[in-house]
Design a protein around this motif. Structure first.
Motif, short mmCIF file in Angstrom:
data_model
loop_
_atom_site.label_atom_id
_atom_site.label_comp_id
_atom_site.label_asym_id
_atom_site.label_seq_id
_atom_site.Cartn_x
_atom_site.Cartn_y
_atom_site.Cartn_z
N THR A 120 0.84 -1.19 0.00
CA THR A 120 0.00 0.00 0.00
C THR A 120 0.88 1.25 0.00
N PRO A 121 0.30 2.44 -0.21
CA PRO A 121 1.12 3.67 -0.21
C PRO A 121 1.95 3.89 1.06
N GLU A 122 1.42 3.48 2.21
CA GLU A 122 2.17 3.57 3.47
C GLU A 122 2.16 2.20 4.13
N PRO A 123 2.99 1.27 3.62
CA PRO A 123 2.92 -0.12 4.09
C PRO A 123 3.28 -0.27 5.57
N GLU A 124 2.56 -1.19 6.23
CA GLU A 124 2.84 -1.51 7.63
C GLU A 124 3.42 -2.90 7.78
N PHE A 125 3.20 -3.75 6.77
CA PHE A 125 3.68 -5.13 6.82
C PHE A 125 4.62 -5.41 5.66
N ASP A 126 5.62 -6.28 5.91
CA ASP A 126 6.51 -6.66 4.80
C ASP A 126 6.21 -8.07 4.29
N THR A 127 5.40 -8.82 5.03
CA THR A 127 4.91 -10.11 4.57
C THR A 127 3.65 -10.44 5.35
N TRP A 128 2.90 -11.42 4.87
CA TRP A 128 1.68 -11.82 5.57
C TRP A 128 1.43 -13.30 5.35
N ARG A 129 0.52 -13.86 6.16
CA ARG A 129 0.14 -15.26 6.02
C ARG A 129 -1.18 -15.51 6.76
N TRP A 130 -1.78 -16.65 6.46
CA TRP A 130 -2.95 -17.12 7.19
C TRP A 130 -2.46 -18.05 8.30
N VAL A 131 -3.03 -17.92 9.50
CA VAL A 131 -2.67 -18.80 10.61
C VAL A 131 -3.93 -19.28 11.32
N GLU A 132 -3.78 -20.35 12.05
CA GLU A 132 -4.88 -20.82 12.91
C GLU A 132 -5.01 -19.85 14.08
N ALA A 133 -6.23 -19.66 14.56
CA ALA A 133 -6.47 -18.72 15.66
C ALA A 133 -5.62 -19.05 16.89
N ASP A 134 -5.40 -20.34 17.14
CA ASP A 134 -4.61 -20.74 18.31
C ASP A 134 -3.15 -20.31 18.22
N GLN A 135 -2.68 -19.95 17.04
CA GLN A 135 -1.29 -19.51 16.87
C GLN A 135 -1.11 -18.02 17.15
N LEU A 136 -2.19 -17.25 17.15
CA LEU A 136 -2.08 -15.80 17.23
C LEU A 136 -1.34 -15.29 18.46
N VAL A 137 -1.67 -15.81 19.61
CA VAL A 137 -1.07 -15.32 20.85
C VAL A 137 0.44 -15.52 20.84
N ASP A 138 0.91 -16.61 20.27
CA ASP A 138 2.35 -16.88 20.23
C ASP A 138 3.09 -15.93 19.28
N LEU A 139 2.39 -15.34 18.33
CA LEU A 139 3.03 -14.49 17.32
C LEU A 139 3.12 -13.02 17.71
N ILE A 140 2.29 -12.58 18.64
CA ILE A 140 2.18 -11.16 18.95
C ILE A 140 3.22 -10.75 20.00
N VAL A 141 3.56 -9.46 20.00
CA VAL A 141 4.50 -8.94 21.00
C VAL A 141 3.91 -9.14 22.39
N PRO A 142 4.77 -9.33 23.40
CA PRO A 142 4.28 -9.69 24.74
C PRO A 142 3.22 -8.76 25.33
N PHE A 143 3.33 -7.46 25.15
CA PHE A 143 2.38 -6.57 25.81
C PHE A 143 0.98 -6.61 25.21
N LYS A 144 0.82 -7.24 24.04
CA LYS A 144 -0.51 -7.38 23.44
C LYS A 144 -1.11 -8.78 23.63
N LYS A 145 -0.36 -9.71 24.21
CA LYS A 145 -0.83 -11.09 24.35
C LYS A 145 -2.17 -11.20 25.08
N PRO A 146 -2.39 -10.50 26.20
CA PRO A 146 -3.69 -10.64 26.87
C PRO A 146 -4.87 -10.22 25.99
#
Length: 159
Positions: A120-146
């Motif tokens: 996009t004109p102001e990109p925020e991501f350099d790559t992307w993928r589809w993941v299972e919902a159960d994987q999300l918490v393990d991928l995020i920075v620690p302060f956003k995990k809850p």
């Protein structure tokens, strides 16, 4: 208690973009020095903008996905709050906020993978993928995990 406890939270939307198989979009943040900061699309709600309007704008800005390619399935029952770690408070949003108050939406993606354009004109991501919902918490920075834990629990049955 943080020394920034008197600062307000930034109004924000979070978007759980799910494909037809129930997998969730995550993008790797372009500004991550470690190269391992994945997240779902999110962003501030502008003055005078509804959360739904912010959802459409942010989704377009971060993924190139237009409103015609999604259906809103659910809206979180309440706002989800997170505090930034102290060193980040002065670096983000001009030091005006202690963290974010996020209204989350689950949206169903009706397009094809080729419809997702992170260049996009102001990109925020350099790559992307589809993941299972159960994987999300393990991928995020620690302060956003809850927040991610709560959002996954709230939307899991609808995926």
């Amino acid at each position: 208690m943080t020394k920034y406890a008197d600062l307000p939270y930034r109004p924000c939307v979070g978007i759980m973009l799910a494909n037809r198989q129930g997998q969730v979009f995550v993008g790797q943040r372009i500004d991550s020095k470690e190269g391992d900061a994945w997240q779902m699309p999110q962003g501030g709600i502008d003055e005078g903008e509804s959360p739904e309007e912010a959802l459409v704008r942010e989704l377009g800005e971060e993924t190139g996905v237009g409103a015609h390619l999604v259906d809103i399935i659910a809206r979180s029952a309440h706002e989800h709050l997170y505090d930034l770690p102290d060193p980040l408070i002065g670096k983000l949003w001009g030091g005006r906020y202690r963290g974010q108050a996020q209204r989350w939406f689950l949206v169903r993606f009706k397009g094809e993978d080729g419809d997702i354009r992170i260049d996009t004109p102001e990109p925020e991501f350099d790559t992307w993928r589809w993941v299972e919902a159960d994987q999300l918490v393990d991928l995020i920075v620690p302060f956003k995990k809850p927040v991610y834990r709560d959002v996954v629990a709230e939307f899991r049955a609808l995926l």
